[in-house]
Write a protein that holds these residues in place. Structure first.
Motif, PDB file in Angstrom:
ATOM      1  N   ALA A  86       0.829  -1.210   0.000  1.00  0.00           N
ATOM      2  CA  ALA A  86       0.000   0.000   0.000  1.00  0.00           C
ATOM      3  C   ALA A  86       0.864   1.260   0.000  1.00  0.00           C
ATOM      4  O   ALA A  86       0.499   2.272  -0.610  1.00  0.00           O
ATOM      5  CB  ALA A  86      -0.938   0.000   1.206  1.00  0.00           C
ATOM      6  N   GLN A  87       2.006   1.213   0.668  1.00  0.00           N
ATOM      7  CA  GLN A  87       2.922   2.361   0.652  1.00  0.00           C
ATOM      8  C   GLN A  87       3.377   2.691  -0.772  1.00  0.00           C
ATOM      9  O   GLN A  87       3.732   3.834  -1.064  1.00  0.00           O
ATOM     10  CB  GLN A  87       4.167   2.049   1.503  1.00  0.00           C
ATOM     11  N   ARG A  88       3.382   1.708  -1.651  1.00  0.00           N
ATOM     12  CA  ARG A  88       3.902   1.871  -3.012  1.00  0.00           C
ATOM     13  C   ARG A  88       2.799   1.919  -4.066  1.00  0.00           C
ATOM     14  O   ARG A  88       3.050   1.745  -5.264  1.00  0.00           O
ATOM     15  CB  ARG A  88       4.896   0.729  -3.293  1.00  0.00           C
ATOM     16  N   ALA A  89       1.571   2.222  -3.610  1.00  0.00           N
ATOM     17  CA  ALA A  89       0.422   2.258  -4.509  1.00  0.00           C
ATOM     18  C   ALA A  89       0.413   3.478  -5.424  1.00  0.00           C
ATOM     19  O   ALA A  89      -0.486   3.625  -6.248  1.00  0.00           O
ATOM     20  CB  ALA A  89      -0.877   2.210  -3.695  1.00  0.00           C
ATOM     21  N   GLY A  90       1.417   4.335  -5.325  1.00  0.00           N
ATOM     22  CA  GLY A  90       1.554   5.441  -6.274  1.00  0.00           C
ATOM     23  C   GLY A  90       1.952   4.962  -7.655  1.00  0.00           C
ATOM     24  O   GLY A  90       1.836   5.710  -8.635  1.00  0.00           O
ATOM     25  N   ALA A  91       2.428   3.714  -7.768  1.00  0.00           N
ATOM     26  CA  ALA A  91       2.710   3.124  -9.079  1.00  0.00           C
ATOM     27  C   ALA A  91       1.409   2.962  -9.844  1.00  0.00           C
ATOM     28  O   ALA A  91       0.350   2.694  -9.260  1.00  0.00           O
ATOM     29  CB  ALA A  91       3.393   1.769  -8.921  1.00  0.00           C
ATOM     30  N   GLY A  92       1.507   3.079 -11.173  1.00  0.00           N
ATOM     31  CA  GLY A  92       0.331   2.788 -11.974  1.00  0.00           C
ATOM     32  C   GLY A  92      -0.104   1.349 -11.808  1.00  0.00           C
ATOM     33  O   GLY A  92      -1.299   1.033 -11.789  1.00  0.00           O
ATOM     34  N   LEU A  93       0.872   0.453 -11.683  1.00  0.00           N
ATOM     35  CA  LEU A  93       0.611  -0.966 -11.477  1.00  0.00           C
ATOM     36  C   LEU A  93       1.685  -1.539 -10.579  1.00  0.00           C
ATOM     37  O   LEU A  93       2.869  -1.240 -10.752  1.00  0.00           O
ATOM     38  CB  LEU A  93       0.609  -1.717 -12.817  1.00  0.00           C
ATOM     39  N   ILE A  94       1.273  -2.371  -9.631  1.00  0.00           N
ATOM     40  CA  ILE A  94       2.188  -3.172  -8.819  1.00  0.00           C
ATOM     41  C   ILE A  94       2.100  -4.612  -9.295  1.00  0.00           C
ATOM     42  O   ILE A  94       1.003  -5.151  -9.471  1.00  0.00           O
ATOM     43  CB  ILE A  94       1.818  -3.106  -7.321  1.00  0.00           C
ATOM     44  N   VAL A  95       3.256  -5.236  -9.507  1.00  0.00           N
ATOM     45  CA  VAL A  95       3.311  -6.686  -9.712  1.00  0.00           C
ATOM     46  C   VAL A  95       3.968  -7.265  -8.462  1.00  0.00           C
ATOM     47  O   VAL A  95       5.075  -6.866  -8.099  1.00  0.00           O
ATOM     48  CB  VAL A  95       4.098  -7.075 -10.971  1.00  0.00           C
ATOM     49  N   THR A  96       3.290  -8.171  -7.809  1.00  0.00           N
ATOM     50  CA  THR A  96       3.791  -8.699  -6.541  1.00  0.00           C
ATOM     51  C   THR A  96       5.041  -9.541  -6.721  1.00  0.00           C
ATOM     52  O   THR A  96       5.400  -9.950  -7.826  1.00  0.00           O
ATOM     53  CB  THR A  96       2.757  -9.598  -5.843  1.00  0.00           C
ATOM     54  N   GLU A  97       5.648  -9.835  -5.574  1.00  0.00           N
ATOM     55  CA  GLU A  97       6.719 -10.827  -5.542  1.00  0.00           C
ATOM     56  C   GLU A  97       6.210 -12.155  -6.094  1.00  0.00           C
ATOM     57  O   GLU A  97       5.005 -12.442  -6.073  1.00  0.00           O
ATOM     58  CB  GLU A  97       7.188 -11.023  -4.115  1.00  0.00           C
ATOM     59  N   ALA A  98       7.117 -12.957  -6.606  1.00  0.00           N
ATOM     60  CA  ALA A  98       6.747 -14.257  -7.169  1.00  0.00           C
ATOM     61  C   ALA A  98       6.082 -15.121  -6.100  1.00  0.00           C
ATOM     62  O   ALA A  98       6.520 -15.170  -4.948  1.00  0.00           O
ATOM     63  CB  ALA A  98       7.980 -14.947  -7.725  1.00  0.00           C
ATOM     64  N   THR A  99       5.022 -15.822  -6.510  1.00  0.00           N
ATOM     65  CA  THR A  99       4.136 -16.512  -5.580  1.00  0.00           C
ATOM     66  C   THR A  99       3.889 -17.948  -6.028  1.00  0.00           C
ATOM     67  O   THR A  99       3.503 -18.197  -7.185  1.00  0.00           O
ATOM     68  CB  THR A  99       2.798 -15.748  -5.489  1.00  0.00           C
ATOM     69  N   GLN A 100       4.104 -18.899  -5.114  1.00  0.00           N
ATOM     70  CA  GLN A 100       3.958 -20.311  -5.452  1.00  0.00           C
ATOM     71  C   GLN A 100       2.534 -20.659  -5.871  1.00  0.00           C
ATOM     72  O   GLN A 100       1.579 -20.263  -5.214  1.00  0.00           O
ATOM     73  CB  GLN A 100       4.314 -21.194  -4.253  1.00  0.00           C
ATOM     74  N   ILE A 101       2.421 -21.473  -6.920  1.00  0.00           N
ATOM     75  CA  ILE A 101       1.117 -21.963  -7.343  1.00  0.00           C
ATOM     76  C   ILE A 101       0.740 -23.247  -6.616  1.00  0.00           C
ATOM     77  O   ILE A 101      -0.408 -23.695  -6.686  1.00  0.00           O
ATOM     78  CB  ILE A 101       1.084 -22.194  -8.859  1.00  0.00           C
TER      79      ILE A 101
END
Length: 369
Positions: A46-61
């Motif tokens: 949320a602190q970095r929501a000034g980005a147009g888009l956030i892509v999260t850290e890689a997440t296990q499927i």
């Protein structure tokens, strides 16, 4: 100089407030046991929501797709509920966020597989490759990747289904879309490269056959959540994890031609170390000629380089990685030409709020942060 970086952009039916993307970066702050996203992660994003888009850290499927300690998953109800805290916080702050879906393949260790071998397209050990593993003493160490075992065709189908289910879970958790991790030496990338894929069935041999796994994963995810909300990250010029392949450029261009119209964006991960090779202009031209949908680029960009690549028409969005770690207000700093803070490398992986959520926003000398 043009200021295109700070103009809105439409992606997957959503209007992004600028063309700045927060790149996916492993931070390993989940709650244990269970690799569950938590309130600290919600604050961080949320602190970095000034980005147009956030892509999260890689997440296990899946539990079987893990290769590093404390990285998050998207396969259990507890993980989905944890991610909901993150998406709610980002949306409340006016941001958009995609979940990056990940299977590490051979870049793993038996500790994550009940003592068994990691899996891969072929039984080829990635020389000089290590993963971060936290021991029973709570200390993280870099351990060598062992020899993997080759996946059966039936197991490949199961992994494709894991991607589908994880994409569905992402939407249940409130994400705006997902990005398939097809870069940087992990499983999708391992299928693409001749050095890591020696199969003689329908998943190996020619470049067209080495594309099959990527095609099946993309099709499964796009069928589940829609092509416009599906992205994929590729890294043709990244060769670490024993992935130097003389055939990869042609294979990636073939992939980009197939991907056109089937995904919302293609995320080009460029090498980002100091002496990394520059991406040749002729590759960028060739990529754009084959893929006319949204292209994101990432790799040691500053505002000037970002504006240049946008002006050339070779990208539509530009992702920033490490600068976002120490500068939660990075878009504002770039727009107003404010100085950037430096990150503390010692706090990148694991730990608590230190080096994670305690980096301040910009304050002029004499002003409180």
């Amino acid at each position: 100089m043009s200021r295109t970086l700070f103009t809105p952009y439409t992606l997957g039916g959503d209007t992004l407030k600028n063309r700045i993307v927060m790149a996916p970066m492993t931070r390993a702050r989940t709650t244990q046991p269970g690799d569950i996203p938590n309130a600290l992660m919600a604050e961080y994003y949320a602190q970095r929501a000034g980005a147009g888009l956030i892509v999260t850290e890689a997440t296990q499927i899946s539990a079987a797709s893990q290769g590093y300690s404390f990285t998050p998953g998207a396969y259990s109800a507890e993980q989905v509920n944890g991610w909901r805290k993150v998406t709610d916080a980002v949306h409340a702050a006016g941001g958009r966020i995609y979940l990056q879906l990940w299977h590490v393949g051979r870049v793993s260790h038996p500790v994550f597989h009940d003592g068994g071998q990691p899996v891969a397209p072929s039984a080829i050990r990635p020389q000089g490759t290590q993963v971060w593993v936290v021991g029973d003493d709570g200390i993280g160490r870099m351990l060598d990747c062992p020899m993997p075992r080759a996946l059966t065709v039936e197991e490949i189908a199961g992994i494709v289904e894991d991607f589908r289910v994880a994409a569905r879970n992402a939407m249940t958790a409130g994400f705006d879309g997902v990005e398939i991790h097809g870069a940087n030496g992990y499983l999708v990338d391992q299928f693409l490269r001749s050095v890591s894929n020696h199969r003689d069935d329908d998943y190996g041999g020619s470049p067209a056959k080495r594309l099959r796994f990527l095609q099946e994963v993309v099709s499964a995810v796009a069928d589940e959540i829609g092509a416009g909300r599906t992205g994929i990250r590729l890294a043709p010029f990244v060769t670490f994890k024993d992935m130097a392949d003389p055939e990869i450029i042609g294979t990636i261009l073939l992939a980009s031609e197939w991907l056109a119209g089937k995904v919302g964006y293609l995320h080009l991960s460029e090498a980002d170390w100091d002496d990394a090779p520059q991406i040749p202009d002729d590759f960028r031209v060739a990529l754009r000629s084959r893929f006319k949908d949204t292209i994101i680029v990432a790799g040691r960009y500053d505002a000037a380089r970002a504006e240049a690549v946008l002006a050339a028409g070779w990208a539509d969005l530009v992702a920033f990685g490490r600068p976002f770690v120490a500068n939660p207000d990075l878009p504002a700093r770039l727009q107003h030409r404010l100085p950037l803070a430096a990150l503390d490398p010692a706090t990148l992986f694991g730990g608590d709020a230190a080096g994670y959520t305690d980096y301040p926003t910009f304050a002029a000398p004499g002003e409180p942060a």
